[in-house]
Design a protein around this motif. Structure first.
Motif, mmCIF file in Angstrom:
data_model
loop_
_atom_site.group_PDB
_atom_site.id
_atom_site.type_symbol
_atom_site.label_atom_id
_atom_site.label_comp_id
_atom_site.label_asym_id
_atom_site.label_seq_id
_atom_site.Cartn_x
_atom_site.Cartn_y
_atom_site.Cartn_z
ATOM 1 N N HIS A 1 1.073 -1.205 0.408
ATOM 2 C CA HIS A 1 -0.217 0.097 0.158
ATOM 3 C C HIS A 1 1.392 1.621 -0.092
ATOM 4 N N VAL A 2 1.541 0.922 -0.414
ATOM 5 C CA VAL A 2 3.135 2.523 -0.912
ATOM 6 C C VAL A 2 2.622 2.810 -2.290
ATOM 7 N N VAL A 3 3.098 3.714 -2.400
ATOM 8 C CA VAL A 3 3.206 4.523 -4.107
ATOM 9 C C VAL A 3 5.129 4.224 -4.920
ATOM 10 N N PRO A 4 5.376 2.455 -5.370
ATOM 11 C CA PRO A 4 6.115 2.687 -5.052
ATOM 12 C C PRO A 4 7.277 3.953 -6.570
ATOM 13 N N ASN A 5 8.620 3.883 -5.978
ATOM 14 C CA ASN A 5 9.080 4.915 -6.690
ATOM 15 C C ASN A 5 10.882 4.157 -7.655
ATOM 16 N N ARG A 6 10.567 3.739 -8.457
ATOM 17 C CA ARG A 6 11.801 3.595 -9.148
ATOM 18 C C ARG A 6 13.294 3.886 -8.814
ATOM 19 N N LYS A 7 12.874 5.370 -8.275
ATOM 20 C CA LYS A 7 14.374 6.170 -8.366
ATOM 21 C C LYS A 7 14.607 5.699 -6.984
ATOM 22 N N ASP A 8 13.821 4.933 -5.578
ATOM 23 C CA ASP A 8 14.002 4.872 -5.040
ATOM 24 C C ASP A 8 15.114 3.875 -4.529
ATOM 25 N N ILE A 9 16.316 3.686 -3.269
ATOM 26 C CA ILE A 9 16.599 2.256 -3.775
ATOM 27 C C ILE A 9 16.170 1.220 -2.337
ATOM 28 N N THR A 10 17.001 0.117 -3.487
ATOM 29 C CA THR A 10 15.743 -1.231 -3.192
ATOM 30 C C THR A 10 16.831 -1.778 -1.718
ATOM 31 N N GLU A 11 15.413 -1.805 -1.528
ATOM 32 C CA GLU A 11 15.238 -2.381 0.204
ATOM 33 C C GLU A 11 15.051 -4.148 0.374
#
Length: 628
Positions: free
Chosen positions: A395-405
């Motif tokens: 239920h979050v908006v994914p951001n492909r710029k984010d660092i992957t956890e």
């Protein structure tokens, strides 16, 4: 202080752990006079922007969880590159003596376990007020060499509230966000569950000052905090917990805040927990009561050092919650040592037979860094294998710029093969999507009571039908799930999905399966007729029941309807939900099903009905009345 959290729509949590460390440390006169606190990093914002906001930092502390660990590592490395003299410390649930960051050249200190007292002492050591060698539970580096201090329990003599000390006031004032708050009324857990990272800390529960707790509730109400989550390991364990809820309700009645309250409830004080949830439900503050099991197989429970309530007590409680219209959800974990496909399936069966029709939340076992299960000897004993997946935040908006956890998911043990793991996951998704979320719930309940067909057999047969009909909606969902789980086994997948028609949010796979079926609802029911008809000799009854089933699940394409029926299904199912079975009555009548509050917009529908309703049957229409 760095404790970045994901943003859920317009909502984000206060950095409570980091705030607690700062509030506690700065009560010390020496720290208050020698240091100044420059603020929190509490969202995953662009790292270059974080660096640009810093001015020659002397010390940066990182609070680490599975959902921010990789981000923290990248930020810490960048800080050290730009400010090589800056002291950097890591702590939190994701930090252990075996963590990979201990050997990096950008982390100078690691803090293990409960943090307030040792964090304070660490800051004091930098100004000559403590000897670093005498601070327990830390790793420090000296002349390129790594040293560990004594491991011991360090409790805080007095809790200092970051809310009451004003550390979050500026965040509320400057941010246009709906902040969620953590409430901690006690600390410690008497249980030793192997899968939980509190298991290694098995400790006597320490109660916090009740006046401080009340003052924090005052603060939350005054600041119009919508959502309050209680961090206690076993809320409802103490008599005073009912008084805390009554006080929170008083504040809610005064100005509407907090709007909602949720907790991890005590497993051993069911009467108190029921009273708490009834009071919250009466005023619309309840987010659902937890009736957790993790497993219903005694051998598994022995392996993970856990005890459950008797299933008979669960049946009584489900009846009580259902009669009072209180949402109650159960949790079960897949992948625990000793579990097999058969025992996992039978556990789901017991919960359904016990009356848990609305919400069985299943979770894949995650190997947490500080858990007993992560111990090499424990892993070897039970032949635990894991896969590394993208960290599954729902239920979050994914951001492909984010660092992957990343998460470590148990996919095989001495009793469960990888093939069994996939089979168990698919079975659980089918139960969640087609039973708990309502699509075939009434049909399965009717067949269980009238034809003695076990729930597990019904959904196993549905899976077989899906496999034999790959072009059907059920078949396509089955193929999609198989592919998702195979990707996870290959360390390249995720236990989440997005559904374009329903907006940008991520969904757990069970909710994703439901949304896929709901998108083509009429086709889904037309196709599954072929599967369902074999169970019924009476065609008229079947058509009536199927019509009732289709129309009581909230869907974005309808605001309700009037049904003319020859059988009184509404009373029949209402009685079963209340654990009062009465035979189905055949009589001609009509009912009005009111779904006027169901959103027509698909993303809004998914958010309000599927996400918000996942813990208590909110996707089933409750406004039903007889009209003749």
């Amino acid at each position: 202080m760095v404790q970045p959290n994901s943003q859920y729509g317009n909502s984000v949590y206060f950095p409570y752990a980091a705030g607690s460390l700062i509030a506690y440390a700065f009560k010390n006169e020496s720290i208050g006079s020698e240091y100044s606190f420059k603020g929190f990093v509490y969202k995953k914002i662009d790292i270059d922007k974080v660096l640009a906001s810093m001015e020659e930092p002397y010390f940066v502390g990182f609070s680490c969880y599975v959902w921010n660990y990789e981000y923290n590592k990248v930020l810490a490395q960048k800080i050290k590159e730009k400010y090589p003299q800056c002291k950097i410390a890591f702590g939190g649930h994701q930090v252990a003596r075996e963590s990979d960051i201990l050997k990096t050249d950008y982390v100078d200190y690691c803090l293990f376990g409960e943090g307030e007292e040792i964090f304070k002492k660490l800051l004091l050591s930098f100004i000559g007020k403590e000897s670093i060698e005498n601070i327990p539970n830390i790793m420090y580096k000296k002349d390129g060499e790594m040293f560990f201090t004594e491991k011991m329990r360090v409790d805080i003599p007095e809790r200092i509230s970051p809310y009451l000390e004003g550390y979050f006031d500026e965040l509320v004032e400057k941010e246009e966000l709906a902040f969620s708050a953590i409430l901690e009324t006690n600390r410690g857990c008497p249980n030793k569950c192997a899968f939980c990272d509190w298991g290694n800390e098995k400790a006597k529960v320490r109660l916090y000052d009740i006046e401080t707790v009340r003052a924090e509730i005052d603060w939350m109400s005054e600041k119009k905090i919508e959502y309050c989550y209680c961090a206690d390991a076993n809320f409802g364990l103490f008599e005073r917990d009912e008084d805390i809820i009554e006080y929170m309700i008083e504040k809610h009645d005064e100005n509407g805040f907090p709007e909602k309250f949720q907790a991890t409830y005590s497993k051993n004080n069911s009467e108190t927990v029921f009273r708490i949830n009834k009071r919250l439900n009466d005023v619309g503050m309840c987010k659902g009561a937890t009736l957790s099991f993790q497993s219903l197989h005694q051998h598994v429970l022995d392996n993970i050092y856990r005890k459950n309530m008797p299933i008979e007590s669960f049946h009584e409680l489900m009846s009580l919650y259902n009669k009072n219209g209180i949402g109650a959800y159960s949790e079960i974990i897949l992948g625990l040592p000793g579990e097999t496909y058969e025992s996992f399936r039978d556990g789901m069966e017991q919960l359904l037979e016990g009356g848990q029709h609305m919400s069985i939340n299943f979770f894949n076992c995650e190997l947490l860094m500080n858990s007993i299960m992560n111990d090499p000897e424990y892993m070897k004993k039970y032949e635990i294998e894991y896969a590394v997946t993208e960290q599954h935040q729902y239920h979050v908006v994914p951001n492909r710029k984010d660092i992957t956890e990343f998460s470590r998911i148990v996919v095989s043990t001495s009793t469960m093969s990888k093939e069994m793991w996939i089979k168990s996951n698919i079975f659980a998704v089918f139960v969640r999507a087609f039973h708990n979320l309502g699509l075939l719930q009434c049909l399965a309940i009717y067949l269980y009571h009238e034809k003695k067909i076990k729930y597990s057999d019904f959904y196993s047969d549905l899976i077989l039908y899906a496999q034999e009909n790959p072009e059907s909606i059920c078949g396509k969902i089955h193929l999609w799930l198989e592919e998702k789980y195979k990707e996870v086994l290959g360390n390249s997948g995720s236990l989440t999905c997005t559904e374009d028609a329903y907006g940008e949010l991520t969904w757990p796979l069970d909710e994703g399966a439901f949304l896929k079926a709901m998108k083509d609802r009429d086709v889904f029911y037309e196709e599954t007729k072929e599967f369902l008809i074999k169970y019924f000799d009476d065609k008229e009854l079947f058509e009536n029941l199927l019509s009732y089933q289709k129309n009581i699940v909230k869907n974005p394409y309808s605001k309700g309807t009037v049904l003319s029926l020859n059988y009184d299904f509404y009373s029949y199912f209402s009685n079963i939900y209340s654990n009062t079975y009465k035979p189905l009555e055949k009589r001609k009548h009509s009912i009005k099903i009111d779904s006027s509050d169901t959103p027509s917009d698909l993303p809004e529908y998914a958010k309000r009905v599927v996400w918000y309703g996942r813990k208590g049957g909110q996707n089933i229409i409750k406004k039903i009345e007889y009209i003749d």
